[in-house]
Scaffold this motif. Structure first.
Motif, mmCIF file in Angstrom:
data_model
loop_
_atom_site.group_PDB
_atom_site.id
_atom_site.type_symbol
_atom_site.label_atom_id
_atom_site.label_comp_id
_atom_site.label_asym_id
_atom_site.label_seq_id
_atom_site.Cartn_x
_atom_site.Cartn_y
_atom_site.Cartn_z
ATOM 1 N N GLY A 163 0.826 -1.206 0.000
ATOM 2 C CA GLY A 163 0.000 0.000 0.000
ATOM 3 C C GLY A 163 0.857 1.251 0.000
ATOM 4 O O GLY A 163 0.497 2.264 -0.597
ATOM 5 N N PHE A 164 2.002 1.156 0.628
ATOM 6 C CA PHE A 164 2.905 2.303 0.669
ATOM 7 C C PHE A 164 3.490 2.597 -0.706
ATOM 8 O O PHE A 164 3.680 3.762 -1.061
ATOM 9 C CB PHE A 164 4.033 2.071 1.680
ATOM 10 C CG PHE A 164 5.078 3.143 1.614
ATOM 11 C CD1 PHE A 164 4.842 4.391 2.161
ATOM 12 C CD2 PHE A 164 6.290 2.920 0.976
ATOM 13 C CE1 PHE A 164 5.791 5.399 2.072
ATOM 14 C CE2 PHE A 164 7.236 3.917 0.889
ATOM 15 C CZ PHE A 164 6.992 5.154 1.440
ATOM 16 N N GLN B 103 8.438 18.520 2.411
ATOM 17 C CA GLN B 103 8.164 17.880 3.700
ATOM 18 C C GLN B 103 7.597 16.476 3.476
ATOM 19 O O GLN B 103 7.996 15.519 4.149
ATOM 20 C CB GLN B 103 7.175 18.729 4.512
ATOM 21 C CG GLN B 103 7.739 20.052 4.959
ATOM 22 C CD GLN B 103 6.663 21.021 5.419
ATOM 23 O OE1 GLN B 103 5.490 20.895 5.095
ATOM 24 N NE2 GLN B 103 7.082 22.014 6.198
ATOM 25 N N LEU B 104 6.692 16.367 2.516
ATOM 26 C CA LEU B 104 6.121 15.056 2.197
ATOM 27 C C LEU B 104 7.181 14.122 1.627
ATOM 28 O O LEU B 104 7.196 12.930 1.943
ATOM 29 C CB LEU B 104 4.952 15.211 1.225
ATOM 30 C CG LEU B 104 3.709 15.883 1.812
ATOM 31 C CD1 LEU B 104 2.712 16.207 0.718
ATOM 32 C CD2 LEU B 104 3.082 15.020 2.888
ATOM 33 N N ARG C 124 4.805 6.315 -5.023
ATOM 34 C CA ARG C 124 4.820 6.672 -6.450
ATOM 35 C C ARG C 124 3.971 7.915 -6.714
ATOM 36 O O ARG C 124 4.367 8.796 -7.472
ATOM 37 C CB ARG C 124 4.337 5.497 -7.308
ATOM 38 C CG ARG C 124 5.383 4.411 -7.489
ATOM 39 C CD ARG C 124 4.990 3.410 -8.549
ATOM 40 N NE ARG C 124 3.695 2.781 -8.350
ATOM 41 C CZ ARG C 124 3.475 1.704 -7.597
ATOM 42 N NH1 ARG C 124 4.483 1.123 -6.979
ATOM 43 N NH2 ARG C 124 2.273 1.198 -7.485
ATOM 44 N N GLU C 125 2.804 7.973 -6.082
ATOM 45 C CA GLU C 125 1.937 9.136 -6.257
ATOM 46 C C GLU C 125 2.638 10.409 -5.784
ATOM 47 O O GLU C 125 2.613 11.437 -6.472
ATOM 48 C CB GLU C 125 0.637 8.940 -5.477
ATOM 49 C CG GLU C 125 -0.304 10.119 -5.547
ATOM 50 C CD GLU C 125 -1.537 9.958 -4.674
ATOM 51 O OE1 GLU C 125 -2.245 10.971 -4.508
ATOM 52 O OE2 GLU C 125 -1.792 8.860 -4.148
ATOM 53 N N GLY C 126 3.269 10.331 -4.629
ATOM 54 C CA GLY C 126 3.954 11.498 -4.075
ATOM 55 C C GLY C 126 5.116 11.948 -4.922
ATOM 56 O O GLY C 126 5.260 13.141 -5.227
ATOM 57 N N MET C 127 5.965 11.025 -5.312
ATOM 58 C CA MET C 127 7.138 11.393 -6.101
ATOM 59 C C MET C 127 6.750 11.890 -7.494
ATOM 60 O O MET C 127 7.369 12.807 -8.028
ATOM 61 C CB MET C 127 8.117 10.222 -6.186
ATOM 62 C CG MET C 127 8.765 9.910 -4.862
ATOM 63 S SD MET C 127 9.591 11.381 -4.199
ATOM 64 C CE MET C 127 9.978 10.856 -2.565
ATOM 65 N N LEU D 157 -2.565 14.672 -1.054
ATOM 66 C CA LEU D 157 -1.421 13.828 -0.726
ATOM 67 C C LEU D 157 -1.063 13.977 0.745
ATOM 68 O O LEU D 157 -0.791 12.991 1.430
ATOM 69 C CB LEU D 157 -0.222 14.174 -1.609
ATOM 70 C CG LEU D 157 1.055 13.378 -1.338
ATOM 71 C CD1 LEU D 157 0.849 11.892 -1.630
ATOM 72 C CD2 LEU D 157 2.209 13.936 -2.163
ATOM 73 N N PHE D 158 -1.074 15.196 1.237
ATOM 74 C CA PHE D 158 -0.797 15.440 2.646
ATOM 75 C C PHE D 158 -1.779 14.658 3.518
ATOM 76 O O PHE D 158 -1.368 13.998 4.478
ATOM 77 C CB PHE D 158 -0.893 16.939 2.953
ATOM 78 C CG PHE D 158 -0.754 17.253 4.414
ATOM 79 C CD1 PHE D 158 0.489 17.266 5.018
ATOM 80 C CD2 PHE D 158 -1.872 17.534 5.173
ATOM 81 C CE1 PHE D 158 0.613 17.549 6.372
ATOM 82 C CE2 PHE D 158 -1.756 17.817 6.524
ATOM 83 C CZ PHE D 158 -0.514 17.831 7.126
ATOM 84 N N ASP D 159 -3.056 14.729 3.192
ATOM 85 C CA ASP D 159 -4.062 13.994 3.972
ATOM 86 C C ASP D 159 -3.786 12.491 3.956
ATOM 87 O O ASP D 159 -3.865 11.819 4.988
ATOM 88 C CB ASP D 159 -5.468 14.269 3.433
ATOM 89 C CG ASP D 159 -5.952 15.674 3.724
ATOM 90 O OD1 ASP D 159 -5.387 16.346 4.630
ATOM 91 O OD2 ASP D 159 -6.891 16.125 3.032
#
Length: 173
Positions: free
Chosen positions: A22-23, A73-74, A28-31, A132-134
C-alpha cells in the motif's frame, strides 16, 4: 475467548498495509506529484506567472512556495518510510526523524483576493498536494498504530476499518 460484550480491540493494520505494498502506491503518487510540480514551476509556471496582475503575481509566488515547501516535507516523510520498508533504518529511527519534519499547516479553505486569477494548473497542484498530505497523515497514523477507534457504539468495527482504509487511499465507492 473474550465475551462479545467486551469492547472490541482494534487490530493494528497499519504495519501490515505498509508491508503489503500500500505504501508503494502512495510513494509513487507522491514522487510523481513532486516531479510534475517542479517541472511546471520551472517551465510553464514561469511563463504563467509573468502574465498575472501584480496582486495575483504575489499570490502566485506565495502559493508556489507554500506548495513546494509542503511537497519537500512530504518527500522527506516518504523517503524515511521507504528506508524503513527496505530495512535501511529501524522504525524507531524513522519515527525520530519524522518528528523533525514539521508539516506546515494546511489551510482548511483556499482562496482570497486574487486566488481565482492563479493559473488553473497551479490551483490543481495545490489541491493534489493537500490530498497527498491527507493521505500521508492517515498513513502515518495507521503505521504508528495510533488511529483512534471510532464510535464505540458502532456494531460493525470492520465497516469502520474499511471506511478508514478507503479514506487513507482516496477510494470512493
Amino acid at each position: 475467548m473474550a465475551d462479545i460484550g467486551d469492547k472490541a480491540q482494534a487490530i493494528a493494520i497499519g504495519p501490515r498495509i505498509v508491508a503489503s505494498g500500500g505504501f508503494d502506491l502512495l510513494y509513487r503518487e507522491g514522487m510523481t506529484l513532486i516531479e510534475e510540480v517542479a517541472s511546471y514551476l520551472d517551465g510553464h509556471g514561469r511563463a504563467d506567472s509573468r502574465i498575472l496582475p501584480r496582486d495575483a503575481s504575489f499570490l502566485y509566488a506565495t502559493e508556489s512556495m507554500r506548495l513546494t515547501t509542503r511537497l519537500m516535507q512530504l518527500a522527506s516523510w516518504l523517503l524515511l518510510q521507504r528506508a524503513v520498508n527496505e530495512g535501511e533504518i529501524t522504525p524507531e529511527n524513522a519515527r525520530s526523524e519524522k518528528e523533525k519534519v514539521k508539516f506546515s499547516a494546511t489551510p482548511s479553505e483556499r482562496g482570497g483576493p486574487g486566488y481565482e486569477h492563479l493559473p488553473e494548473v497551479l490551483r490543481e497542484f495545490i489541491v493534489k498536494g493537500d490530498r497527498l498530505f491527507d493521505k500521508v497523515m492517515q498513513f502515518d497514523t495507521l503505521e504508528r498504530g495510533t488511529m483512534t477507534v471510532g464510535d464505540t457504539g458502532n456494531a460493525n468495527g470492520v465497516v469502520d476499518q474499511l471506511a478508514r482504509l478507503k479514506a487513507a487511499f482516496g477510494r470512493a465507492d
